[in-house]
Enzyme design. Structure first.
Site, PDB file in Angstrom:
ATOM      1  N   ARG C  96       7.848 -16.573  59.702  1.00  0.00           N
ATOM      2  CA  ARG C  96       8.847 -17.530  60.027  1.00  0.00           C
ATOM      3  C   ARG C  96      10.283 -16.982  60.405  1.00  0.00           C
ATOM      4  O   ARG C  96      10.855 -17.127  61.373  1.00  0.00           O
ATOM      5  CB  ARG C  96       8.901 -19.043  59.443  1.00  0.00           C
ATOM      6  CG  ARG C  96      10.133 -19.644  60.093  1.00  0.00           C
ATOM      7  CD  ARG C  96      10.051 -21.075  59.301  1.00  0.00           C
ATOM      8  NE  ARG C  96      10.930 -22.102  59.754  1.00  0.00           N
ATOM      9  CZ  ARG C  96      11.116 -23.172  59.555  1.00  0.00           C
ATOM     10  NH1 ARG C  96      10.223 -23.884  58.637  1.00  0.00           N
ATOM     11  NH2 ARG C  96      11.946 -23.974  60.029  1.00  0.00           N
ATOM     12  N   HIS C 202       7.817 -33.055  69.130  1.00  0.00           N
ATOM     13  CA  HIS C 202       9.094 -32.574  68.959  1.00  0.00           C
ATOM     14  C   HIS C 202      10.004 -32.642  70.262  1.00  0.00           C
ATOM     15  O   HIS C 202      11.165 -31.891  70.504  1.00  0.00           O
ATOM     16  CB  HIS C 202       9.212 -31.044  68.370  1.00  0.00           C
ATOM     17  CG  HIS C 202       8.700 -30.833  67.198  1.00  0.00           C
ATOM     18  ND1 HIS C 202       8.920 -29.661  66.176  1.00  0.00           N
ATOM     19  CD2 HIS C 202       8.219 -31.743  66.153  1.00  0.00           C
ATOM     20  CE1 HIS C 202       8.268 -29.881  64.897  1.00  0.00           C
ATOM     21  NE2 HIS C 202       7.890 -31.228  65.023  1.00  0.00           N
ATOM     22  N   TYR C 256      15.038 -33.014  67.371  1.00  0.00           N
ATOM     23  CA  TYR C 256      14.805 -31.729  68.259  1.00  0.00           C
ATOM     24  C   TYR C 256      15.355 -31.681  69.541  1.00  0.00           C
ATOM     25  O   TYR C 256      15.523 -30.615  70.366  1.00  0.00           O
ATOM     26  CB  TYR C 256      13.181 -31.252  68.445  1.00  0.00           C
ATOM     27  CG  TYR C 256      12.651 -31.023  66.797  1.00  0.00           C
ATOM     28  CD1 TYR C 256      12.521 -29.634  66.701  1.00  0.00           C
ATOM     29  CD2 TYR C 256      12.063 -31.710  66.023  1.00  0.00           C
ATOM     30  CE1 TYR C 256      12.302 -29.149  65.483  1.00  0.00           C
ATOM     31  CE2 TYR C 256      11.789 -31.425  64.789  1.00  0.00           C
ATOM     32  CZ  TYR C 256      11.502 -30.013  64.587  1.00  0.00           C
ATOM     33  OH  TYR C 256      11.002 -29.657  63.330  1.00  0.00           O
TER      34      TYR C 256
HETATM   35 MN   LIG Z   1       6.668 -32.118  63.510  1.00  0.00          MN
END
Ligand SMILES: [Mn+2]
Ligand SMILES: [Mn+2]
Ligand SMILES: [Mn+2]
Ligand SMILES: [Mn+2]
Lengths: 442, 442, 442, 442
Positions: C96, C202, C256
């Site tokens: 990540r 998202h 998001y």
């Molecule tokens: Mn999620």
């Protein structure tokens, strides 16, 4: 296509072949055919010989360098073909007679394309067409398949869904006939008339009609519903429609619509003919017999005028016109059966529709019509449902699907009648429907 | 809704009203109705009085603080209503008798919802419903209109397209009846069975069926097509279907499908009844007469059990259940007629469909079903075409549209018959169809 | 499911597991879990051991007869499972960190779900998920796959398109977080608030919002754009939106959305963090480290409250809630990622969408929302295009498709940057992207 | 059209007019123009005079009986016109300079069609176009409106949605330029190349490309991505694309795509120009000045070759070609902006799209392309969202909608920047945006 064009005509022994040959001769300057292969099956050998010799005489008379080949060897004919035309009839006219007569016994119209007759013609034809497609994949993968074997809509649907051949066009003379009828009604040259066609094979509507590019639909609707024109209209349209119906429908119908918007009247008429022993199949059998007598004449070297009465006039000419436009990337507008691709809303992209297309070297590109008028959407969808279930039955040999196809057909509309007709017809056509008898044999 | 709920029931003199009242009593703890206004027209005054007095006795017996108002003043009833239910019948059962008998004379099924009878019921009803909507805009703009006047699909379509009322739900007892029948077939409690419904009113299919949330469709199809079950199946399904048809269709049908998948058989049966002078309207007239005799009994203070035989059983109960779910934002699943909004592919977003919905305080939210099975898509589209053309004819009074609607109806399928039936029916119902006689009067 | 429920949790060593265990304990009366299998890979063995022992202590404390199994043998865990939950992270948090840092070097947001980071997380994750699906086909063909591994939208899309597993649901805590935020804003209980969700993972919008079933969207929009509320709004919404934008958009956004409607600001903020050496991955790595220290405490037998700060709060709870609703055929409404099936117009039927669904034993059934508002249609379509091209790249290992996916991503919007980022990231994640290095090895 | 054709050209003082005049002269045999009315506003009087005199000299030289009228009276020009062409620029090039410069100050591309510049050009232009439409309804209801005022997509959308004029076509020289570029790349005559176009104005893709009707798309993609061709490709395509991107995209892009697939690079380039004080508006202003100097020469009686460098080459020629095809019902294929009508899936039927059409006397009929490739669907939808919200802002003068339009524009992608740019631009263009200042004046 460098060395001239090769055409393979499956069902070459058909009585229509002389029109096809005439078409190739007429358009030779645009469409330089080098080889024409007429193929047929053993049962059609004699007809193939007769019509093939006539074809040869016609070519000879023209002085053109076209070779005519007669053969029972389909693979030889398909090898490297540029265009494959299909005009065969599995089971010949005897099968058609059964298609028409058996439903009649149950008080149901036979209707050889979108009715019960059409179901059985489809069940016999589709496996053969898919077999041809299979050969084409191997022998002429770039060729175009121009099908005018009926039921052309169902057959085109089957090729699109169940074969790997994408270059397929289904052809019909109905749209061109509608244009010619309207031209006559308006008393103008056919070339000045254009109709926006949309729908399915034998279920096609004229959404608008133009003379010299200007819409004259309102005028045409008025003429069609004017009682003073009734005798003329009957002539081009059959029995003639109720003016109220046509005014509210507000689009042009095709002759086959009479089966769906005059079901009762058509049934009564056909039942009467049936009782008198005259179905369409018998009429055509007689016509064919006479035609082949003519064809035998060794002095005949033209398409005999009697052929135009055969019913399929302009069919072969439409085929040659289509082939010419593809070959030359003409980009002219012609109504054909092709993949919908969104042109008609509410029908799947991957279903066959009959719609005005621009004809390019890459094939027909449909002109988008959006939503069909509300009033016609239902019937079009219903015939498409029928075609799809029928095509599935043809491919799988699934008895239940055959019963379902007939039950949802608007000319039957009864599960009980559907079963009875399917049972009798399967038995009658057993020889040509091996896919339905596999289990029995096992 | 702060001071308790006000219900206005148009057509309050209906024989169904006691079931409605019973429903309100049963569900009072969840649905605190303060005022129930039963409205009717002058011609129904006597019935309103009889059934209204029974309603009052029922309420009194319950001890609940519900006020029952009987009135011929529709506006007073609508004023500030929270829910408006419509169960009226323009022209009463006499009109229904004509709807059924006149088509019969032409050898066509009357079929009072999606057939010729339904067209004329729609032509009479839609202007009245739109008039009620117009009043609602002014008098109770936030109320829900719960319609169970037939043809409920066409009526809902008309409200969605031709009024400013968005809060409308069309209701039918057919889906709940299907669930109960399947429960019986499987011998389980009704509450454990759920069906995914999709289609149109009286043209609804069960796409899947669950017991305790687990699909049992295959088992149900097997049971329905098992000859050992045939007598039971006939009992819940009428004449019973050809097993092949149901297996290939692979969805559950509703009883009204017999008109479209057994057209011939239904016609023969009805013609026989017709010749014996027994149409459904006459049967119902007799039943109604007997019911009102019962209702008159001043000692009766419950819904008499005989009402369940009336044919509309569970209708009013379904209405009260729906109202309760809306009022309480229950978010349970009920099949109702509502705006499609994409739930069923190939039907317009703004058309009425009958589909399983989640019932919230904001009304029904349809569960998306995507494409209907190929085999049923055609008939659904065709009935929707019929409903839309019919609704347009009802609103405009356009004679040609009425002929068109009937011509494209699968039970008629003939422009000539359509015109003959329209002509005779317009004349027979003249009194209730002013929109078609404006020109004549001018 | 006769002998109690078996759950297999892939990535069982995750720091989220205690929330999952707590969820199963809380809901045991409705959801009788008999076996909980926590699976992980060799690299996660230590974490699995730590979190697994905590899980066992929690169960023990509860006194419930739930067996906890810790294993590295995925097949043993999957065997006969009823529900499979996936919460693994290929390459762990180190990966990540790269997903976030590498794009930053090119001045592009990493964004670990629908941005460049999400692409690479998808490329690493999808082959593993498809491998799990393959095992499930064999070992537990009737199980439900409940995925909350990100990018959940792309992963669900990939499962729907490239596996034979149909029983898949993608899960996210964003929608539930939005509802909780709105409840706080309105100062009402969360249980009284419901939002109609539609969009993608998202990238989900709240089309309407209700309190006790009554729409309060206008009020919410007013509150969200009222300057007096700005500090509170920032708290639940991050930086806060321009009032004009939200008023005209007229739907609720998810957190998001800031990446797409505040791209510049987010980039500047992240660049600053990046320069300070603080990416989200590092923050989370620190949090995780602390959590595992806590988990080691042999006296800890509850989910420690610190876990809620981890960022994925309510994730596991949402999963248990979903499983409970499926298991009990609850038919309640939950927003999940599922097959569109026509619920959202303009998106393919067979694509994954995030939408309010009715949760039945047969899985989620999406509530139809029709067309999305014009203003949001474009971005939703664009992210779906990204997800589909990315999923195809993941399955095929096609380098060009990876570049294309990143070029059409709105956070990149440059073919040159796309190529540079892909090149560096492929190299950085080489170990976990064998599908892109097959050709090189050959 | 009996007495010869009347053309009204709004913005007749444009520097493009000589190309238009040349087009009419060249095609006179097919398109017998009798009257050409050049209309402009007071501010353009001088230019109109200069270019008008040149037009008269050109006509005189041709010897054709075409009358040229110069006027500031728009209504006189529109009266009984057969074709109305619009090529005006509200606020002239000064406004364009602002459109480009103001966004630059915020680090955002101006982009005068689908970017922030395009929004403001649309806000200024749409009310004027709708005013022209209003006049046309009264003065020439059967005329065709051929618009090439930018942003042509947004303007066509606005006419389709907010006027009663259906006979509108939006025109652009981008598609023809793409075909010419490909012809050059392949070194064949332009007439042998045809591209299947689909998308939106300045966001159009070539889905396939043919030479003599045979697809050469693969070859073209190879050439475009072959490093040996790179200098040539840059020449016809600007900076050149990453080969991986184009290979995976697998369709042809238009030059404007660089704003969306090379946003960063374009921004850097424009920022550099901006810092050097050279925006496109300034370049064009200089070019225009020089052109008008040339036009003044009383000996000039041809379109001066320098005009081709102006940037809009082939625009006017495309217009005359289109008019000729409509007038003569040519049924040739041309890419234009028209009502979608289902041709491109996922875009509304009633939205404007740029797509290959058959040009008939009844106008363009789009060729159905079905679904766009997955990878381009998102961006197309996003620009359509932008166009629609922008058109709504233009018609309503709604400030919030203007902010929304800019926020969802992929070149802005920030609500904060959107607001700042809108605020500054509204002020800067105040004079030409009365619809946004109504409230202030009240
Ligand atoms: Mn999620
Ligand atoms: Mn035909
Ligand atoms: Mn009913
Ligand atoms: Mn342009």
């Amino acid at each position: 296509m460098t060395k001239g064009i090769k055409i393979a005509t499956i069902g070459g022994g058909s009585s229509y072949t002389p029109e096809l040959v005439e078409g190739f001769i007429k358009r030779y300057s645009e469409l330089p055919v080098r080889e024409l292969w007429l193929v047929d099956v053993e049962a059609g050998r004699e007809k193939l010989e007769i019509v093939g010799q006539l074809a040869k005489r016609m070519i000879e008379k023209s002085g053109l360098p076209i070779e005519v080949h007669l053969t029972l060897d389909r693979k030889a004919a398909l090898k490297d073909a540029d265009f494959v035309t299909t005009q065969f009839r599995v089971g010949l006219l005897d099968a058609r007679a059964k298609d028409e007569r058996i439903p009649m016994k149950y008080g149901v119209l036979g209707q050889e394309t979108n009715g019960p007759g059409g179901l059985f013609k489809g069940l016999r034809t589709i496996p053969v067409i898919l077999d041809i497609c299979h050969d084409m994949e191997e022998l002429c993968p770039n060729a175009w398949l121009i099908n005018f074997t009926n039921p052309a809509g169902m057959v085109t649907e089957a090729v699109l869904r169940y074969s790997n051949i994408n270059k397929v066009v289904g052809l019909c003379n109905v749209p061109i006939g509608m244009e010619m009828g309207i031209a006559k009604l308006l008393d103008v040259e056919h070339s000045r008339v254009r109709i926006d066609f949309a729908g399915l094979n034998h279920m096609v509507y004229g959404l608008d009609v133009y003379v010299d590019g200007v819409s004259v639909k309102d005028e045409v609707i008025n003429l069609l519903t004017d009682p003073n024109n009734s005798s003329f209209v009957k002539n081009i349209q059959g029995q003639g429609w109720e003016p109220s119906f046509i005014k509210a429908l507000d689009v042009l119908t095709c002759p086959y619509h009479m089966y769906y918007y005059k079901t009762r009247e058509m049934l009564e008429k056909d039942l009467k003919n049936f009782e008198n022993g005259e179905t369409r199949a018998e009429v055509v059998q007689k016509l064919e017999k006479d035609l082949f007598e003519l064809y035998k004449d060794p002095n005949l070297d033209i398409k005999p005028p009697q052929l135009e009465k055969r019913g399929g006039a302009y069919y072969s000419d439409a085929a040659v016109r289509l082939i010419t436009s593809i070959y030359n990337d003409k980009r002219d507008i012609q109504p054909v059966n092709t993949r919908n691709n969104g042109a008609i809303a509410s029908l799947p992209d991957d279903s066959a529709v009959e719609v005005s297309c621009v004809i390019t070297k890459e094939g027909p590109k449909p002109i988008s019509v959006g939503d069909l008028p509300v009033a016609v959407r239902g019937l079009v969808q219903q015939i498409k449902s029928f075609e799809r279930v029928a095509a599935e039955a043809a491919v799988t040999g699934d008895y239940d699907k055959a019963v379902l196809a007939l039950t949802i057909n608007p000319l039957v509309a009864s599960d009980k009648l559907a079963k009875q007709i399917v049972d009798e017809m399967l038995e009658a056509h057993k020889e040509h429907l091996p896919q339905f008898f596999k289990v029995v044999e096992a």
